[in-house]
Design an enzyme around this catalytic site. Sequence first.
Site, mmCIF file in Angstrom:
data_model
loop_
_atom_site.group_PDB
_atom_site.id
_atom_site.type_symbol
_atom_site.label_atom_id
_atom_site.label_comp_id
_atom_site.label_asym_id
_atom_site.label_seq_id
_atom_site.Cartn_x
_atom_site.Cartn_y
_atom_site.Cartn_z
ATOM 1 N N ARG A 189 0.864 -1.180 0.000
ATOM 2 C CA ARG A 189 0.000 0.000 0.000
ATOM 3 C C ARG A 189 0.904 1.236 0.000
ATOM 4 O O ARG A 189 2.054 1.175 0.460
ATOM 5 C CB ARG A 189 -0.888 0.024 1.246
ATOM 6 N N LYS A 196 -2.455 -2.623 7.763
ATOM 7 C CA LYS A 196 -3.618 -2.130 8.510
ATOM 8 C C LYS A 196 -3.742 -2.877 9.833
ATOM 9 O O LYS A 196 -3.518 -4.083 9.893
ATOM 10 C CB LYS A 196 -4.882 -2.326 7.678
ATOM 11 N N HIS A 207 -2.512 2.973 -5.850
ATOM 12 C CA HIS A 207 -3.133 1.679 -5.539
ATOM 13 C C HIS A 207 -3.238 0.784 -6.774
ATOM 14 O O HIS A 207 -3.365 -0.435 -6.646
ATOM 15 C CB HIS A 207 -4.514 1.913 -4.923
ATOM 16 N N ARG A 213 -0.732 -1.909 -6.868
ATOM 17 C CA ARG A 213 -1.096 -3.014 -5.962
ATOM 18 C C ARG A 213 -2.140 -3.918 -6.625
ATOM 19 O O ARG A 213 -2.023 -5.140 -6.570
ATOM 20 C CB ARG A 213 -1.631 -2.416 -4.660
ATOM 21 N N HIS A 266 -4.532 -9.041 3.423
ATOM 22 C CA HIS A 266 -5.981 -8.997 3.640
ATOM 23 C C HIS A 266 -6.360 -9.941 4.772
ATOM 24 O O HIS A 266 -5.972 -11.110 4.770
ATOM 25 C CB HIS A 266 -6.731 -9.439 2.372
ATOM 26 N N TYR A 317 -9.985 -9.802 -7.172
ATOM 27 C CA TYR A 317 -8.965 -9.934 -8.208
ATOM 28 C C TYR A 317 -9.216 -11.131 -9.118
ATOM 29 O O TYR A 317 -8.768 -11.152 -10.252
ATOM 30 C CB TYR A 317 -7.572 -10.007 -7.568
#
Length: 297
Positions: A148, A172, A243, A246, A269, A278
């Site tokens: 990110r 995150k 992004h 990514r 994730h 994706y």
Amino acid sequence: METLNDQVVDYLRYIQIERGLSVNTIKSYRQDLRHFLLYLSTQKITPQQIDYLVILDWLNHLKTKGASTSSVAHMVSTLRKFFAYLQAENVLSHNPMDKVKPPKKAATLPAVLTIDEIDQLFQAPVVTSPLGLRNRTLLEVMYASGLRVSELTNLKMGDLHLDLGLIQTLGKGDKERIIPIGDLAMDWLKQYFAKSRPQLLKKGESDYVFLNDHGRQLSRQGVWKIIKKLVLLAGINKDISPHTLRHSFATHLLENGADLRIVQELLGHSDISTTQIYTHISKKHLSQVYDEFHPRA
């Protein structure tokens, strides 16, 4: 008696200390709430007058000002959490968001670069200059790792383990992950460290890998501006953001046979359903290839 502005300050302190939310999340909530308070002030609406009709008027005001569906949805989420906090703290007896529903988002897939477009973009920086070499290196690192933009700008020298071909990062929720990085990206990093970074650093010091032209940490906005400029130079007619690299990283891995759970791990994730978008992009690409090249398509 506390004003609504005081309660916003209390709420932001709460989500920082008690909830441990990230700096960027808190920043986005603060921005939403500041805009909302400004609207209340201009409309001369007191805290006691806030009900779901006031909220609906505010959201409609955002739409007329050109706010996107995702921005309005984010505002709804911010206000819902803020008023739920006030209700839990017995500041409010009811939540004005109870009758407010977020706008429906259109099912759109994120933009992805083709392999040829990746090559075009990577050729855009003039690598004979310190900034050009830095720009090429950050493109290579982002595409090689799927980082990110905040992870890229917060990357420190101690996070690189080039002898092992690995990058260590905090994602995150402060979740640490280890990501492999390919030989090409490592070669560019070595060139950047040898030729460019010392010039950007001048006589100062910094632990951050990517620096601006003042020798300080490159910002998220800085990366955004760099990529927008390079996309223009490369002549790529797509809505590209940091992004996008990514997204392209994940899509190209899946198109070449990578396991979905491996891609989930690489992207950081927590829920595999987030990664599954994706697979839709990949299937769309397969359909386009089929339509273009199959003789009876």
